[in-house]
Design an enzyme around this catalytic site. Structure first.
Site, PDB file in Angstrom:
ATOM      1  N   LYS A 106       7.094  -3.397  15.116  1.00  0.00           N
ATOM      2  CA  LYS A 106       8.035  -2.921  13.879  1.00  0.00           C
ATOM      3  C   LYS A 106       8.797  -2.018  14.528  1.00  0.00           C
ATOM      4  O   LYS A 106       9.985  -1.732  14.248  1.00  0.00           O
ATOM      5  CB  LYS A 106       6.878  -2.378  12.880  1.00  0.00           C
ATOM      6  CG  LYS A 106       6.203  -3.488  12.152  1.00  0.00           C
ATOM      7  CD  LYS A 106       5.196  -2.745  11.020  1.00  0.00           C
ATOM      8  CE  LYS A 106       4.401  -4.023  10.293  1.00  0.00           C
ATOM      9  NZ  LYS A 106       3.746  -3.128   9.091  1.00  0.00           N
ATOM     10  N   HIS A 145      -8.106 -35.943  12.771  1.00  0.00           N
ATOM     11  CA  HIS A 145      -6.884 -36.811  13.261  1.00  0.00           C
ATOM     12  C   HIS A 145      -5.684 -35.878  13.899  1.00  0.00           C
ATOM     13  O   HIS A 145      -4.811 -36.439  14.131  1.00  0.00           O
ATOM     14  CB  HIS A 145      -6.183 -37.590  12.230  1.00  0.00           C
ATOM     15  CG  HIS A 145      -7.139 -38.578  11.575  1.00  0.00           C
ATOM     16  ND1 HIS A 145      -7.363 -39.813  11.964  1.00  0.00           N
ATOM     17  CD2 HIS A 145      -8.105 -38.291  10.477  1.00  0.00           C
ATOM     18  CE1 HIS A 145      -8.342 -40.408  11.068  1.00  0.00           C
ATOM     19  NE2 HIS A 145      -8.655 -39.726  10.331  1.00  0.00           N
ATOM     20  N   GLU A 202       9.610  -5.945   4.592  1.00  0.00           N
ATOM     21  CA  GLU A 202       9.669  -7.213   4.233  1.00  0.00           C
ATOM     22  C   GLU A 202       9.438  -7.319   3.030  1.00  0.00           C
ATOM     23  O   GLU A 202      10.153  -7.962   2.077  1.00  0.00           O
ATOM     24  CB  GLU A 202       8.607  -8.069   4.981  1.00  0.00           C
ATOM     25  CG  GLU A 202       8.696  -7.957   6.676  1.00  0.00           C
ATOM     26  CD  GLU A 202       7.927  -7.201   7.212  1.00  0.00           C
ATOM     27  OE1 GLU A 202       7.531  -7.236   8.653  1.00  0.00           O
ATOM     28  OE2 GLU A 202       7.524  -5.788   6.494  1.00  0.00           O
ATOM     29  N   GLU A 204      -7.237  -9.342  13.177  1.00  0.00           N
ATOM     30  CA  GLU A 204      -6.666  -7.796  12.919  1.00  0.00           C
ATOM     31  C   GLU A 204      -7.930  -6.779  12.988  1.00  0.00           C
ATOM     32  O   GLU A 204      -7.650  -5.695  13.414  1.00  0.00           O
ATOM     33  CB  GLU A 204      -6.153  -7.774  11.712  1.00  0.00           C
ATOM     34  CG  GLU A 204      -5.159  -6.525  11.653  1.00  0.00           C
ATOM     35  CD  GLU A 204      -3.926  -6.604  10.424  1.00  0.00           C
ATOM     36  OE1 GLU A 204      -2.966  -6.918  10.508  1.00  0.00           O
ATOM     37  OE2 GLU A 204      -4.449  -6.260   9.404  1.00  0.00           O
ATOM     38  N   LYS A 258       0.868  -0.973   0.159  1.00  0.00           N
ATOM     39  CA  LYS A 258      -0.230  -0.004  -0.061  1.00  0.00           C
ATOM     40  C   LYS A 258       0.872   1.193  -0.202  1.00  0.00           C
ATOM     41  O   LYS A 258       0.651   2.318  -0.847  1.00  0.00           O
ATOM     42  CB  LYS A 258      -0.906  -0.022   1.163  1.00  0.00           C
ATOM     43  CG  LYS A 258      -1.982   1.138   1.106  1.00  0.00           C
ATOM     44  CD  LYS A 258      -3.096   1.128   2.404  1.00  0.00           C
ATOM     45  CE  LYS A 258      -4.030   1.898   2.076  1.00  0.00           C
ATOM     46  NZ  LYS A 258      -5.260   1.681   3.029  1.00  0.00           N
ATOM     47  N   GLY A 266      -5.739  -3.024   3.644  1.00  0.00           N
ATOM     48  CA  GLY A 266      -4.884  -4.136   3.085  1.00  0.00           C
ATOM     49  C   GLY A 266      -5.950  -5.568   3.482  1.00  0.00           C
ATOM     50  O   GLY A 266      -5.867  -6.201   2.279  1.00  0.00           O
ATOM     51  N   ARG A 267      -6.271  -6.025   4.420  1.00  0.00           N
ATOM     52  CA  ARG A 267      -6.907  -7.253   4.596  1.00  0.00           C
ATOM     53  C   ARG A 267      -8.499  -7.190   3.662  1.00  0.00           C
ATOM     54  O   ARG A 267      -9.057  -8.279   3.854  1.00  0.00           O
ATOM     55  CB  ARG A 267      -7.378  -7.473   5.937  1.00  0.00           C
ATOM     56  CG  ARG A 267      -7.978  -6.482   6.844  1.00  0.00           C
ATOM     57  CD  ARG A 267      -7.863  -6.728   8.277  1.00  0.00           C
ATOM     58  NE  ARG A 267      -8.562  -5.862   9.155  1.00  0.00           N
ATOM     59  CZ  ARG A 267      -7.790  -4.652   9.457  1.00  0.00           C
ATOM     60  NH1 ARG A 267      -6.750  -4.311   8.735  1.00  0.00           N
ATOM     61  NH2 ARG A 267      -8.565  -3.746  10.161  1.00  0.00           N
TER      62      ARG A 267
END
Length: 505
Positions: A478, A368, A198, A337, A192, A251-252
């Site tokens: 951060k 399982h 990263e 978030e 964005k 973002g999400r």
């Protein structure tokens, strides 16, 4: 929270729900608590909350809460493009990407989609040479949505092989490099702000790999997906390969914008457009229906009943479909978030629990691994089962038959339980689940399914009085990482020892 909403919560807290087995004595229970959502394109989704502890009386109580909490006004503000993110002074206009909302925002979205469509089709037509692979670097919402959607839709019809890389751990990039040929690989950089450390670190490493692999102009292989196009230009991306999206798309919630570029490149524009249409159909349902008839709102009623009235700290999601194996991870970010907050929208401490911990897995694998706790453990965990009637494979139908049998059996077993003289073999039962059953997992259905969960998350936030559109909780770590990078800072003894042991001090 206003006094009327608090009174509604207090009233809900007085209700004592009978066991599920007793609730099923009502012959109308299934019709009350299940509903079908039909898509205009054909097909649809069946939602079944009958194995939860919701009742007609509880639904009525939650409807009173929704009215007291101003749900209708909040929904109207969301669709109007008004400010619904007060801490950042922003609208949340992901819905405009699907054709609903403020007229100017819808027009902007359509123009940006046309720009993306032209680039996607040009790439498919060979304008950038032979393209067989895309390495898409991003993190959070810039990666989880594309990764999940490509994995769900591109298994049989991938036009371009897409590798989504989010982790700054070099092992993740090396895995993508091993599967790609630099001569036929594009790089999509999704950020964005176009400053995310990263993502930009990974992008630089991909450029180096392209150059080392003999690509004469690595920068000419880059597509930028960003709300800061000027930063992409500064970084060296040609304007013709920059696909912007609005600052008001979080973002999400950004899959529907240019962040969906890898999806469109992998499956073609028609499939991406079908996903947008499926989401828009759910948008229209969410806008046009009130009370328990509103499916995302009804899901929020169930979520809040278990989180706030029964003290459940987690909610599990199990996709009985390999194509949805990444859905639990996607929903973790969307829900935790958005609603993992400790203050209300006006900055006051919340009076009760907010988002539960969302977790899950894929059936039948999870049976399982973790279902022991669900059936006999000491935690009450509401479960969502998600499945498709139509299989995603072309093998012997026995595979899908066994898959669906197990999905439906687990919900029945959690509810019914089983008494035994041997305590170790006794199942208490009365454990809730909901089932979301798709006719098929095509692009339109997937779009509707994702939009359903977006609106479910928003509805929960409104009823709790919190802001689902900021995420300041990710910033402190951060900030400290930047201090470590700069050096000269003093940390607690444990952190200092770890930095020294790893050579970072």
């Amino acid at each position: 929270m206003n006094h009327r909403a608090k009174a509604a919560w207090d009233q809900l807290g007085l209700y004592r729900t009978p066991p599920l087995a007793e609730l099923f004595h009502d012959p109308d229970r299934l019709s009350l608590l299940s509903a079908r959502f039909d898509l205009p394109q054909g097909g649809g989704i069946r939602f079944d909350w009958s194995k939860t502890h919701l009742t007609g009386e509880l639904l009525a109580g939650f409807e009173v809460l929704a009215e007291a909490a101003g749900f209708a006004a909040a929904r109207a503000a969301l669709f109007a493009g008004d400010i619904v993110n007060p801490t950042e002074g922003r609208a949340a206009e992901h819905i405009a990407q699907r054709g609903l909302g403020r007229d100017s925002s819808v027009e902007e979205a359509q123009a940006l989609h046309e720009r993306m469509k032209l680039l996607v089709e040009a790439i498919h037509d060979g304008a950038l040479g032979e393209v067989r692979h895309l390495i898409h670097v991003g993190i959070g919402g810039s990666a989880l949505g594309p990764a999940m959607t490509v994995d769900a839709l591109a298994r049989d019809l991938a036009l371009v092989d897409v590798h989504v890389v989010s982790n700054v751990d070099g092992c993740a990039l090396e895995e993508a490099f091993a599967a790609c040929d630099p001569q036929t690989t594009l790089l999509a950089v999704a950020s964005k702000t176009f400053t995310t450390i990263e993502t930009m670190t990974n992008a630089e490493s991909v450029l180096k790999w392209l150059g080392d692999g003999g690509v004469d102009d690595p920068g000419g292989r880059v597509v930028a997906l960003t709300a800061s196009p000027e930063k992409a230009v500064e970084w060296g991306v040609d304007e013709t390969r920059i696909l912007p999206f609005p600052e008001t798309v979080g973002g999400r919630y950004s899959l529907w914008s240019s962040i969906g570029f890898p999806v469109a490149l992998a499956v073609g524009w028609e499939e991406f457009d079908a996903m947008l249409e499926g989401a828009a159909a759910m948008d229209r349902h969410f806008l046009d229906h009130d009370g328990a008839a509103n499916l995302p709102l009804r899901a929020a009623f169930a979520d809040l009943y278990y989180t706030r009235l029964r003290g459940c700290q987690t909610r599990a999601v199990f996709a009985y479909d390999e194509r949805l194996r990444l859905l639990p991870s996607y929903l973790q970010q969307l829900e935790m978030e958005s609603n993992g907050k400790g203050v209300t929208a006006d900055g006051q401490p919340v009076s009760a629990a907010t988002a539960p911990i969302t977790w899950g897995g894929v059936g039948t694998d999870a049976q399982h691994a973790v279902f022991q706790l669900l059936h006999q453990g000491t935690h009450l965990v509401p479960v969502d089962f998600i499945a498709s009637i139509a299989p995603g494979d072309g093998l012997d139908p026995a595979h899908h038959r066994i898959l669906l049998m197990n999905c439906f059996a687990q919900g029945a077993a959690l509810m019914a339980g089983k008494a035994s003289g041997d305590p170790a073999r006794s199942y208490p039962g009365d454990r809730p689940s909901a089932t979301i059953l798709c006719d098929d997992l095509d692009a339109a259905t997937l779009g509707a399914l994702i939009a359903f969960h977006e609106h479910r998350t928003f509805a929960s936030a409104v009823l709790m009085g919190i802001n689902p559109f900021d995420q300041f909780g990710v910033e402190l770590g951060k900030e400290i990482a930047r201090k470590i990078d700069r050096g000269g800072e003093t940390f607690d003894l444990s952190t200092a020892a770890l930095l020294a042991a790893s050579g970072l001090a």
